[in-house]
Design an enzyme around this catalytic site. Structure first.
Site, PDB file in Angstrom:
ATOM      1  N   CYS A   1      31.492  72.784  62.701  1.00 47.68           N
ATOM      2  CA  CYS A   1      32.645  73.555  62.215  1.00 47.68           C
ATOM      3  C   CYS A   1      33.060  74.606  63.251  1.00 47.68           C
ATOM      4  CB  CYS A   1      32.297  74.222  60.889  1.00 47.68           C
ATOM      5  SG  CYS A   1      31.839  73.031  59.627  1.00 47.68           S
TER       6      CYS A   1
ATOM      7  N   CYS B   1      18.321  82.212  50.333  1.00 45.60           N
ATOM      8  CA  CYS B   1      19.223  81.346  51.090  1.00 45.60           C
ATOM      9  C   CYS B   1      18.364  80.605  52.122  1.00 45.60           C
ATOM     10  CB  CYS B   1      20.277  82.222  51.760  1.00 45.60           C
ATOM     11  SG  CYS B   1      21.457  81.270  52.709  1.00 45.60           S
TER      12      CYS B   1
ATOM     13  N   CYS C   1      25.563  82.684  58.262  1.00 39.35           N
ATOM     14  CA  CYS C   1      25.052  81.441  58.806  1.00 39.35           C
ATOM     15  C   CYS C   1      24.729  81.460  60.309  1.00 39.35           C
ATOM     16  CB  CYS C   1      26.154  80.424  58.528  1.00 39.35           C
ATOM     17  SG  CYS C   1      25.689  78.759  58.713  1.00 39.35           S
TER      18      CYS C   1
ATOM     19  N   LEU D   1      35.125  74.142  50.911  1.00 37.69           N
ATOM     20  CA  LEU D   1      36.453  73.517  51.008  1.00 37.69           C
ATOM     21  C   LEU D   1      37.256  74.143  52.152  1.00 37.69           C
ATOM     22  CD1 LEU D   1      38.158  71.344  49.554  1.00 37.69           C
ATOM     23  CD2 LEU D   1      39.229  73.207  48.283  1.00 37.69           C
TER      24      LEU D   1
ATOM     25  N   CYS E   1      23.069  72.058  63.439  1.00 37.69           N
ATOM     26  CA  CYS E   1      23.890  71.249  62.526  1.00 37.69           C
ATOM     27  C   CYS E   1      24.777  70.323  63.344  1.00 37.69           C
ATOM     28  CB  CYS E   1      24.750  72.176  61.664  1.00 37.69           C
ATOM     29  SG  CYS E   1      25.695  71.311  60.401  1.00 37.69           S
TER      30      CYS E   1
ATOM     31  N   GLU F   1      14.130 108.611  44.772  1.00 41.16           N
ATOM     32  CA  GLU F   1      14.549 109.948  45.223  1.00 41.16           C
ATOM     33  C   GLU F   1      14.622 110.065  46.751  1.00 41.16           C
ATOM     34  OE1 GLU F   1      10.167 110.256  44.023  1.00 41.16           O
ATOM     35  OE2 GLU F   1      11.972 109.249  43.339  1.00 41.16           O
TER      36      GLU F   1
ATOM     37  N   SER G   1      24.918  73.506  49.002  1.00 48.81           N
ATOM     38  CA  SER G   1      26.237  73.779  49.570  1.00 48.81           C
ATOM     39  C   SER G   1      26.508  72.739  50.642  1.00 48.81           C
ATOM     40  CB  SER G   1      26.245  75.178  50.181  1.00 48.81           C
ATOM     41  OG  SER G   1      27.463  75.400  50.865  1.00 48.81           O
TER      42      SER G   1
ATOM     43  N   CYS H   1      31.763  78.350  62.770  1.00 48.32           N
ATOM     44  CA  CYS H   1      30.352  78.568  62.395  1.00 48.32           C
ATOM     45  C   CYS H   1      29.463  78.717  63.627  1.00 48.32           C
ATOM     46  CB  CYS H   1      29.877  77.402  61.536  1.00 48.32           C
ATOM     47  SG  CYS H   1      28.119  77.454  61.167  1.00 48.32           S
TER      48      CYS H   1
HETATM   49  N1  SAH Z   1      26.343  73.274  55.827  1.00 48.15           N
HETATM   50  C1  SAH Z   1      26.561  73.759  54.519  1.00 48.15           C
HETATM   51  C2  SAH Z   1      25.640  74.902  54.134  1.00 48.15           C
HETATM   52  C3  SAH Z   1      25.361  75.935  55.202  1.00 48.15           C
HETATM   53  S1  SAH Z   1      26.728  76.922  55.713  1.00 48.15           S
HETATM   54  C4  SAH Z   1      28.011  74.127  54.308  1.00 48.15           C
HETATM   55  O1  SAH Z   1      28.772  74.160  55.281  1.00 48.15           O
HETATM   56  O2  SAH Z   1      28.397  74.326  53.154  1.00 48.15           O
HETATM   57  C5  SAH Z   1      26.852  78.053  54.349  1.00 48.15           C
HETATM   58  C6  SAH Z   1      28.202  78.692  54.187  1.00 48.15           C
HETATM   59  O3  SAH Z   1      28.447  79.642  55.245  1.00 48.15           O
HETATM   60  C7  SAH Z   1      29.369  77.702  54.229  1.00 48.15           C
HETATM   61  O4  SAH Z   1      30.243  77.880  53.135  1.00 48.15           O
HETATM   62  C8  SAH Z   1      30.026  78.053  55.528  1.00 48.15           C
HETATM   63  O5  SAH Z   1      31.370  77.693  55.528  1.00 48.15           O
HETATM   64  C9  SAH Z   1      29.800  79.551  55.631  1.00 48.15           C
HETATM   65  N2  SAH Z   1      30.043  80.100  56.974  1.00 48.15           N
HETATM   66  C10 SAH Z   1      29.754  79.535  58.168  1.00 48.15           C
HETATM   67  N3  SAH Z   1      30.182  80.331  59.189  1.00 48.15           N
HETATM   68  C11 SAH Z   1      30.741  81.421  58.620  1.00 48.15           C
HETATM   69  C12 SAH Z   1      31.390  82.610  59.142  1.00 48.15           C
HETATM   70  N4  SAH Z   1      31.507  82.830  60.442  1.00 48.15           N
HETATM   71  N5  SAH Z   1      31.860  83.507  58.235  1.00 48.15           N
HETATM   72  C13 SAH Z   1      31.707  83.316  56.899  1.00 48.15           C
HETATM   73  N6  SAH Z   1      31.135  82.221  56.356  1.00 48.15           N
HETATM   74  C14 SAH Z   1      30.655  81.281  57.200  1.00 48.15           C
HETATM   75 FE1  SF4 Z   2      27.101  72.965  59.618  1.00 46.76          FE
HETATM   76 FE2  SF4 Z   2      27.782  74.319  57.391  1.00 46.76          FE
HETATM   77 FE3  SF4 Z   2      27.915  75.492  59.835  1.00 46.76          FE
HETATM   78 FE4  SF4 Z   2      29.648  73.580  59.187  1.00 46.76          FE
HETATM   79  S1  SF4 Z   2      29.421  75.572  58.200  1.00 46.76           S
HETATM   80  S2  SF4 Z   2      28.528  73.724  61.133  1.00 46.76           S
HETATM   81  S3  SF4 Z   2      28.390  72.225  57.968  1.00 46.76           S
HETATM   82  S4  SF4 Z   2      26.064  74.780  58.802  1.00 46.76           S
END
Ligand code: SAH
Ligand code: SF4
Length: 349
Positions: free
Chosen positions: A112, A101, A332, A214, A108, A88, A190, A115
Site C-alpha cells: 500500500c 494489536c 503500522c 476500504l 507485507c 496523584e 483486518s 503504509c
Molecule cells: N494488512 C491489514 C492489517 C494491518 S494494517 C490491513 O491492511 O488491513 C492495519 C491498519 O493500519 C490498516 O487499516 C491500514 O490501512 C492502517 N494504516 C497503514 N498505514 C497507515 C498510516 N500511515 N496511517 C494510518 N493508518 C495506516
Molecule cells: Fe500490508 Fe496492511 Fe500495510 Fe497494506 S496497510 S501494506 S495490507 S500491512
C-alpha cells in the site's frame, strides 16, 4: 504430544504451563521430570520472542518490538481503551479494557502506498506459534489476569489473510477454552481486501470479526492506494462481505483512511453510504498518519467531522479513531522502521 507422551496427561500439564501460567521454557514447568523436559526441548522447542524495545505512550499504550529466532523483528501494541485514570503522581492507572494489536507477517506483500510496513517489503510469514507468542507475552508482561477480557486485532504488521493457514491455526489455539480462552468474537481480522480469502474465512464459521481496509470508494483511487485492488476490486470485496457470516449483534467494520484532498470530501462520503447500503456496517475513520517522506497529508479535523456527520446523519454508525499512541509511532510498522533507521545511522558512524 498427547499421542506421544506417557503418561498422556503430561501433555495437558505442558499446555497448562504454556497458556495458563505463561511459561516460556520447559525449565519453568516444575511438575515435569527432568528427562522429559530435556526431550521436549529437543522435540518441541518453544518459540520465544526476544523483546528488544518497549515504548510507552502518554496515553498508556505500549509498543513492543520483538526479535524472532532467525533475526527479523515484528511489533505488537497494547492499547488501553477506557477507564484511564491518573494517580496523584500523574501516572496512568491501567484500565480494565485491553486491546492487543498483533502482527501476522514480517513486512507485507500488498504494498500500500500509504503504509510504512510496505516500504520494507516482505520477509516471511509468522508461524502460528509466533502469532500466539505475542499474545502470551503481552498478557504475562502486563500481568493481565485470566478473567479479564482482552480484544485482539490483527492490525499490526502484515496482511493476515495472506498468511491464511497459520492465522487460522493461531486463532484456534488462542480461543481454546482450556488455554488462552479468548473468544473468537473478541478477535478481529483486518484485511486489505483479498476477496477470495474473505469468502474462504467466512466458510470456516469461526465467529471472528471482520474489518475491511476500504479507504476509497472508487477503484481508481483504491488501486493507487492498494495495488491489489486491481485483482480484487471494491465490488468483489462488498460481495464477499455480504456472504460473510456475521453475528446478528455485531457489525462489519470498514476502515476508511482519510487523506487530505484525496478522499476527504462529502461526495466520497455519499458514495460510501451508497456502497455500504444493505450491509450491517460500521465505519471507522482513520487520520492518515504521516511519516518521513510519506506521499500524503493528514486531513483537517474539520473535514473529518463533516465526513463523519454526513454518514451519521444518514444512519450509518461512524467513529473517528482516536490517535492512540501517536507519540510512540504506533501506526503500522513505524516503531520497526524507526529502529532500523537508527541501526543504519549507528552503523554509518
Ligand atoms: N494488512 C491489514 C492489517 C494491518 S494494517 C490491513 O491492511 O488491513 C492495519 C491498519 O493500519 C490498516 O487499516 C491500514 O490501512 C492502517 N494504516 C497503514 N498505514 C497507515 C498510516 N500511515 N496511517 C494510518 N493508518 C495506516
Ligand atoms: Fe500490508 Fe496492511 Fe500495510 Fe497494506 S496497510 S501494506 S495490507 S500491512
Amino acid at each position: 504430544m498427547q499421542d506421544n507422551l506417557k503418561p498422556s496427561f503430561r501433555a495437558k500439564q505442558v499446555y497448562n504451563w504454556l497458556y495458563k501460567k505463561y511459561a516460556t521454557s520447559y525449565e519453568d514447568m516444575k511438575n515435569l521430570p527432568k528427562d522429559l523436559k530435556e526431550s521436549l526441548q529437543k522435540d518441541f522447542p518453544i518459540e520465544i520472542l526476544k523483546i528488544i524495545k518497549i515504548e510507552k505512550s502518554e496515553d498508556g499504550s505500549i509498543k513492543y518490538l520483538f526479535q524472532l529466532n532467525d533475526g527479523p523483528t515484528v511489533e505488537a501494541v497494547l492499547l488501553l481503551m477506557k477507564d484511564k485514570k491518573k494517580d496523584e503522581n500523574g501516572n496512568i492507572i491501567k484500565s480494565e479494557k485491553y486491546t492487543f494489536c498483533i502482527s501476522t507477517q514480517v513486512g507485507c506483500k500488498v504494498g500500500c502506498s500509504f503504509c510504512l510496513t510496505a516500504k520494507g517489503g516482505f520477509t516471511r510469514d509468522l508461524t502460528a506459534g509466533e502469532i500466539v507468542a505475542q499474545i502470551v507475552y503481552l498478557k504475562k508482561e502486563n500481568m493481565i489476569s485470566e478473567n479479564k477480557s482482552v480484544n485482539i486485532v490483527y492490525m499490526g504488521m502484515g496482511e493476515p489473510l495472506d498468511n491464511y493457514d497459520n492465522m487460522i491455526q493461531a486463532i484456534k489455539i488462542i480461543s481454546q477454552s482450556d488455554g488462552l480462552d479468548i473468544n473468537t468474537r473478541r478477535q478481529t481480522i483486518s484485511t486489505s481486501g483479498i476477496s477470495s480469502k474473505i469468502e474462504k474465512l467466512g466458510q470456516e464459521n469461526l465467529g471472528v470479526q471482520l474489518a475491511i481496509s476500504l479507504h476509497a470508494v472508487d477503484d481508481k483511487l483504491r488501486s493507487e492506494l492498494i495495488p491489489m485492488n486491481k485483482a480484487y476490486n471494491i465490488e468483489s470485496i462488498i460481495q464477499a462481505v455480504k456472504n460473510f457470516p456475521i453475528d446478528a449483534r455485531k457489525k462489519v467494520m470498514f476502515e476508511y483512511l482519510v487523506i487530505k484532498d484525496k478522499n476527504d470530501d462529502i461526495e466520497s462520503a455519499n458514495k460510501l453510504i451508497k456502497l455500504l447500503s444493505g450491509i450491517n456496517a460500521k465505519v471507522n475513520l482513520i487520520y492518515f498518519n504521516p511519516y518521513d517522506g510519506s506521499p500524503y497529508q493528514t486531513p483537517s479535523r474539520n473535514n473529518m467531522i463533516k465526513f463523519q456527520k454526513q454518514l451519521v446523519d444518514k444512519g450509518l454508525l461512524c467513529t473517528i479513531r482516536e490517535s492512540k499512541g501517536l507519540d510512540i509511532s504506533a501506526a503500522c510498522g513505524q516503531l520497526k522502521e524507526k529502529e532500523s533507521l537508527q541501526n543504519k545511522t549507528n552503523k554509518g558512524k
